[in-house]
Design a protein around this motif. Structure first.
Motif, PDB file in Angstrom:
ATOM      1  N   LEU A 124      -2.355  -0.642   5.845  1.00 52.13           N
ATOM      2  CA  LEU A 124      -2.777   0.129   4.812  1.00 52.13           C
ATOM      3  C   LEU A 124      -2.596   1.561   5.083  1.00 52.13           C
ATOM      4  O   LEU A 124      -1.971   2.450   4.535  1.00 52.13           O
ATOM      5  N   PHE A 125      -3.242   1.867   6.562  1.00 51.01           N
ATOM      6  CA  PHE A 125      -2.892   3.193   6.866  1.00 51.01           C
ATOM      7  C   PHE A 125      -1.625   3.683   7.491  1.00 51.01           C
ATOM      8  O   PHE A 125      -1.108   4.766   6.812  1.00 51.01           O
ATOM      9  N   THR A 159       0.598   3.750   4.156  1.00 51.95           N
ATOM     10  CA  THR A 159       0.286   5.129   3.268  1.00 51.95           C
ATOM     11  C   THR A 159       0.751   6.292   3.916  1.00 51.95           C
ATOM     12  O   THR A 159       1.448   7.168   3.458  1.00 51.95           O
ATOM     13  N   TYR A 193       8.026   9.991   1.031  1.00 52.68           N
ATOM     14  CA  TYR A 193       7.831  10.518  -0.533  1.00 52.68           C
ATOM     15  C   TYR A 193       8.109  11.972  -0.518  1.00 52.68           C
ATOM     16  O   TYR A 193       8.367  12.634  -1.694  1.00 52.68           O
ATOM     17  N   GLY A 244       4.122   8.012   2.868  1.00 54.09           N
ATOM     18  CA  GLY A 244       4.036   9.471   2.262  1.00 54.09           C
ATOM     19  C   GLY A 244       5.030  10.419   2.771  1.00 54.09           C
ATOM     20  O   GLY A 244       5.253  11.355   2.273  1.00 54.09           O
ATOM     21  N   TYR A 260       1.913   1.459  -3.711  1.00 59.80           N
ATOM     22  CA  TYR A 260       1.121   1.733  -4.675  1.00 59.80           C
ATOM     23  C   TYR A 260       0.047   3.056  -4.487  1.00 59.80           C
ATOM     24  O   TYR A 260      -0.216   3.686  -5.584  1.00 59.80           O
ATOM     25  N   ALA A 261       0.341   3.650  -3.186  1.00 57.70           N
ATOM     26  CA  ALA A 261      -0.469   5.065  -3.052  1.00 57.70           C
ATOM     27  C   ALA A 261       0.190   6.250  -3.977  1.00 57.70           C
ATOM     28  O   ALA A 261      -0.476   7.094  -4.062  1.00 57.70           O
ATOM     29  N   TYR A 262       1.676   5.903  -4.085  1.00 60.95           N
ATOM     30  CA  TYR A 262       2.272   7.102  -4.659  1.00 60.95           C
ATOM     31  C   TYR A 262       2.599   6.587  -6.002  1.00 60.95           C
ATOM     32  O   TYR A 262       3.448   7.852  -6.788  1.00 60.95           O
ATOM     33  N   TYR A 305       0.880  -1.284   0.034  1.00 62.78           N
ATOM     34  CA  TYR A 305      -0.076   0.060  -0.053  1.00 62.78           C
ATOM     35  C   TYR A 305       0.817   1.276  -0.064  1.00 62.78           C
ATOM     36  O   TYR A 305       0.428   2.307  -0.586  1.00 62.78           O
ATOM     37  N   GLY A 306       2.049   1.259   0.647  1.00 66.18           N
ATOM     38  CA  GLY A 306       2.829   2.349   0.605  1.00 66.18           C
ATOM     39  C   GLY A 306       3.327   2.741  -0.774  1.00 66.18           C
ATOM     40  O   GLY A 306       3.459   4.017  -1.025  1.00 66.18           O
TER      41      GLY A 306
END
Length: 394
Positions: A350-351, A354, A361, A358, A233-235, A230-231
């Protein structure tokens, strides 16, 4: 090989995966369609409800929190009342929450409705995985679970584009109505299905299920595995648009590449049953780590990223499949509680993934994120290797 061995092998090969597995696949697709639908239609939802896109996405956060809490604290009811009954009830609740989402006149009601949908999903997912392990023919457990997992591919490859098309044609509310109808159809099929379940077991507290030998190690591995996914895929979509200067539509092809890899791996799942899930899981996690390293190296090229993302989907399918096989084999009497913890850990990851990725990133380039994910996968491999092996998974 003796004649007896040949006969037994032929019998195992002839054992068919029950058609009910397809209904479980569709149920997974319904849940996945809701969890992935809001992002593409968020701009239209924000205009309709008179709010901003970030505010609209709080509904997605409510869904995730509801799923995590429900999976951890209510998943144990699957062991008491049986997975088929709980799946039917949760799909009915899911349909109600989706219909309410479609009718929401304001953002607070949409957020509340998605919280209800999350609560339903938190029960449905472990019930689906439990049923997959119950109906699987001997020697074809991984193939059966792999087939059910392709529901996530359906939601990503077909559900997301279809949701966007429906929103363009009939409005965002129609998206939730269509998914609600699909949930009701799946509920009717589950209620009518003739599935032999083991007698109801005792209701187990989450902490007691966590004490099952091997559960803690595998759940730690799950947390690292999911936070890494998720980390990144989110960005990755923002990286395509911001760093590579590609249009937003490029994200769709990237998602399709991942989904095709994830779904295509189902044709190779029989290899898991041949070699054994317990010895394969650490090796698969190491392979996923290698994919992340390759992704970091390919981050400056869109064609190279598409190829690596296909491999990412392929490797992640094997990782998720084998992880679930391992978890279901720990204690059949407490599968619901254990798989509930797994779903709860997944959505908490997921939280965490992300949020943590984030922050990284924001202060560096995208190529650092896959390297961080590779580090998490190394930790996942070590944790999975520490879990005791069981005869059913060797």
């Amino acid at each position: 090989m003796t004649n007896i061995d040949q006969s037994a092998s032929s019998s195992a090969d002839r054992a068919r995966i029950p058609p009910f597995a397809l209904l479980l696949t569709a149920s997974t697709g319904v849940i996945g369609s809701n969890s992935l639908a809001l992002g593409p239609i968020a701009p239209e939802v924000s205009l309709s409800l008179g709010t901003g896109v970030p505010a609209v996405m709080t509904a997605s956060a409510a869904f995730g929190l509801g799923t995590a809490a429900s999976a951890v604290f209510l998943g144990r009811l699957i062991d008491r009342h049986g997975p088929r009954r709980m799946l039917a009830a949760s799909l009915l609740l899911l349909a109600g929450g989706l219909a309410t989402s479609a009718a929401a006149p304001a953002l607070p009601l949409l957020v509340a409705a998605q919280l209800v949908v999350g609560i339903a999903a938190g029960i449905a997912l472990p019930a689906i995985y439990t049923l997959a392990s119950v109906i699987a023919p001997a020697g074809r457990e991984s193939e059966t679970i792999g087939l059910v997992l392709t529901g996530w591919t359906l939601s990503m490859v077909a559900g997301v584009p279809l949701s966007a098309a429906i929103a363009d044609f009939a409005g965002w509310r129609a998206v939730y109505l269509v998914v609600a109808g699909a949930a009701l159809t799946a509920c009717a099929g589950v209620r009518r299905a003739a599935v032999r379940e083991r007698p109801a077991g005792r209701t187990t507290s989450p902490l007691a299920a966590l004490g099952v030998p091997g559960a803690a190690s595998l759940l730690v591995a799950c947390a690292a595995f999911m936070a890494a996914f998720y980390g990144v895929y989110a960005y990755i979509g923002d990286h395509l648009h911001g760093a590579l200067g590609l249009p937003v539509s490029s994200n769709g092809l990237l998602a399709a590449s991942y989904g095709l890899g994830f779904g295509g791996a189902a044709f190779l799942d029989r290899l898991i049953d041949r070699f054994g899930a317990a010895r394969l899981l650490p090796l698969i996690f190491l392979a996923v780590a290698g994919v992340y390293v390759a992704m970091s190296a390919a981050s400056g090229s869109y064609p190279a990223l598409l190829a690596v993302v296909f491999l990412w989907g392929l490797a992640n399918h094997f990782g998720l499949n084998v992880l679930i096989v391992r978890l279901t084999a720990l204690d059949p009497a407490r599968r619901g509680a254990i798989l509930g913890l797994n779903s709860g850990v997944t959505y908490l990851a997921l939280f965490a993934g992300t949020l943590g990725f984030g922050a990284a990133y924001a202060g560096t380039d995208f190529y650092v994120l896959p390297l961080a994910a590779a580090g998490l996968m190394l930790a996942a491999a070590v944790s999975a290797a520490r879990a005791p092996r069981h005869s059913s998974t060797q």
